[in-house]
Design a protein around this motif. Structure first.
Motif, PDB file in Angstrom:
ATOM      1  N   LYS A 194      56.310 -18.202 -44.400  1.00  0.00           N
ATOM      2  CA  LYS A 194      57.666 -18.582 -44.014  1.00  0.00           C
ATOM      3  C   LYS A 194      57.729 -19.728 -43.015  1.00  0.00           C
ATOM      4  N   HIS A 195      56.717 -19.899 -42.206  1.00  0.00           N
ATOM      5  CA  HIS A 195      56.774 -20.910 -41.154  1.00  0.00           C
ATOM      6  C   HIS A 195      55.613 -21.892 -41.308  1.00  0.00           C
ATOM      7  N   CYS A 196      54.745 -21.949 -40.324  1.00  0.00           N
ATOM      8  CA  CYS A 196      53.611 -22.876 -40.350  1.00  0.00           C
ATOM      9  C   CYS A 196      52.460 -22.279 -39.559  1.00  0.00           C
ATOM     10  N   LEU A 197      51.265 -22.374 -40.121  1.00  0.00           N
ATOM     11  CA  LEU A 197      50.050 -21.891 -39.477  1.00  0.00           C
ATOM     12  C   LEU A 197      49.102 -23.067 -39.284  1.00  0.00           C
ATOM     13  N   LEU A 198      48.597 -23.244 -38.066  1.00  0.00           N
ATOM     14  CA  LEU A 198      47.706 -24.357 -37.753  1.00  0.00           C
ATOM     15  C   LEU A 198      46.293 -23.840 -37.525  1.00  0.00           C
ATOM     16  N   GLN A 199      45.318 -24.499 -38.140  1.00  0.00           N
ATOM     17  CA  GLN A 199      43.907 -24.170 -37.970  1.00  0.00           C
ATOM     18  C   GLN A 199      43.182 -25.386 -37.410  1.00  0.00           C
ATOM     19  N   ASP A 200      42.291 -25.141 -36.469  1.00  0.00           N
ATOM     20  CA  ASP A 200      41.498 -26.211 -35.853  1.00  0.00           C
ATOM     21  C   ASP A 200      40.180 -26.335 -36.607  1.00  0.00           C
ATOM     22  N   LEU A 201      39.999 -27.444 -37.324  1.00  0.00           N
ATOM     23  CA  LEU A 201      38.782 -27.708 -38.092  1.00  0.00           C
ATOM     24  C   LEU A 201      37.978 -28.839 -37.469  1.00  0.00           C
ATOM     25  N   SER A 202      38.085 -29.006 -36.169  1.00  0.00           N
ATOM     26  CA  SER A 202      37.408 -30.120 -35.507  1.00  0.00           C
ATOM     27  C   SER A 202      35.895 -29.951 -35.489  1.00  0.00           C
ATOM     28  N   TYR A 203      35.402 -28.750 -35.783  1.00  0.00           N
ATOM     29  CA  TYR A 203      33.953 -28.562 -35.811  1.00  0.00           C
ATOM     30  C   TYR A 203      33.323 -29.171 -37.061  1.00  0.00           C
TER      31      TYR A 203
ATOM     32  N   GLU B 294      44.327  -8.983 -32.283  1.00  0.00           N
ATOM     33  CA  GLU B 294      45.416  -8.116 -32.716  1.00  0.00           C
ATOM     34  C   GLU B 294      44.954  -7.238 -33.880  1.00  0.00           C
ATOM     35  N   LYS B 295      45.491  -6.054 -33.947  1.00  0.00           N
ATOM     36  CA  LYS B 295      45.123  -5.125 -35.009  1.00  0.00           C
ATOM     37  C   LYS B 295      45.815  -5.463 -36.328  1.00  0.00           C
ATOM     38  N   SER B 296      46.879  -6.240 -36.259  1.00  0.00           N
ATOM     39  CA  SER B 296      47.644  -6.564 -37.455  1.00  0.00           C
ATOM     40  C   SER B 296      47.523  -8.047 -37.766  1.00  0.00           C
ATOM     41  N   TYR B 297      47.485  -8.361 -39.055  1.00  0.00           N
ATOM     42  CA  TYR B 297      47.412  -9.738 -39.510  1.00  0.00           C
ATOM     43  C   TYR B 297      48.768 -10.228 -40.031  1.00  0.00           C
ATOM     44  N   ARG B 298      49.813  -9.470 -39.740  1.00  0.00           N
ATOM     45  CA  ARG B 298      51.125  -9.830 -40.277  1.00  0.00           C
ATOM     46  C   ARG B 298      51.658 -11.129 -39.685  1.00  0.00           C
ATOM     47  N   ALA B 299      51.296 -11.417 -38.428  1.00  0.00           N
ATOM     48  CA  ALA B 299      51.804 -12.642 -37.803  1.00  0.00           C
ATOM     49  C   ALA B 299      51.281 -13.878 -38.530  1.00  0.00           C
ATOM     50  N   CYS B 300      49.981 -13.877 -38.850  1.00  0.00           N
ATOM     51  CA  CYS B 300      49.416 -15.016 -39.584  1.00  0.00           C
ATOM     52  C   CYS B 300      50.002 -15.113 -40.991  1.00  0.00           C
TER      53      CYS B 300
END
Length: 289
Positions: free
Chosen positions: A80-89, A68-74
């Motif tokens: 305001k909500h919740c962001l999940l990141q996968d750090l399994s590496y 996406e060209k915009s980073y506003r969703a992240c």
């Protein structure tokens, strides 16, 4: 001459099958296994591959930047909500042994002058995760290895304790060699070979079926649609699958195990992180005998 010319001009038969045949589940699994032989995929790889630009680093295939060209969703999710990141590496090293012996040797690769250590009461109980910098044994403040995070398994009444240390894959080999030297761990007699690796022959046969020219799939695969898909390769981008994954010390009894890609790790950021975990995870009822 005209006949030979006609043979050369004949259109070559396409090597790829139709999309419906390629999208069969058994063919997809075989294709995914083939594509992650060199670079290991995380369990969220399919989701990221559709939305991110992927890069190959440290033996893994990771999402680098969103399409996406915009980073506003992240940003909106983090604020305001919740962001999940996968750090399994991130690589996980498990230490098992007597608590006194673990703390005695771990004190050699860290210092109280830098702040938190493995002996901190809040972390030693297993309620909180700690972070610190590790050094070569008895070499502080020189020869720093790098930052790590750790968490103790809560006490269960026995003398042995379990400690999990997470480190970046670029630092794993240095960390592992230093821990084996500190605890005097030697190579085990038997070499561990992951079970899914044994299915590579089946996988190659299935790929031959997918790439066969002008042949129906059911003629080559007698089981047809009832065929069991090949298991997903479980591996580690920082370790050869034919190498050992556990080491034991004959003097102290401490066991060092490589749990990379066996213990998944996720990071939740945002004000709704705790509520989402509460709704997702259900506490198990403890039964005392």
């Amino acid at each position: 001459k005209q006949a030979e010319k006609a043979v050369h001009q004949k259109k070559e038969q396409s090597k790829t099958k139709c999309r419906k045949a390629r999208r069969r589940h058994i063919n997809l699994v075989a294709e995914f296994n083939r594509r992650q032989r060199k670079n290991i995929w995380l369990e969220t790889h399919i989701w990221h591959a559709k939305r991110f630009h992927m890069v190959k680093k440290w033996g893994y295939c990771l999402g680098d930047s969103p399409t996406e060209k915009s980073y506003r969703a992240c940003y909106r999710a983090m604020t305001k909500h919740c962001l999940l990141q996968d750090l399994s590496y991130y690589c996980c090293l498990e230490l098992t042994g007597k608590e006194n012996e673990l703390l005695k040797q771990l004190a050699r690769i860290c210092s109280i002058d830098t702040g938190l250590t493995f002996e901190e009461a809040c972390c030693l109980s297993g309620k909180f995760e700690g972070s610190l910098n590790l050094y070569r044994a008895d070499r502080y403040p020189e020869d720093m290895l790098g930052p790590v995070t750790f968490i103790w398994k809560p006490r269960d009444g026995s003398e042995n304790r379990q400690l999990w240390i997470w480190t970046h894959p670029a630092l794993k080999q240095d960390m592992l060699s230093e821990l084996k030297a500190v605890f005097q761990c030697s190579e085990p007699e038997e070499i561990y070979i992951p079970e899914p690796i044994t299915t590579s022959i089946q996988e190659e046969k299935q790929m031959d079926v997918v790439l066969s020219l002008g042949k129906k799939r059911k003629k080559e695969d007698k089981e047809g649609e009832k065929a069991v898909p090949v298991k997903k390769i479980i591996g580690d981008g920082t370790r050869d699958p034919l190498q050992s994954y556990s080491w034991i010390s004959q003097t102290t009894g401490v066991v060092i195990s490589d749990r990379t890609m066996e213990i998944l790790r996720y990071r939740l950021i945002g004000p709704l992180s705790h509520s989402i975990l509460t709704e997702t995870l259900k506490a198990a009822s403890l039964q005392t005998v």
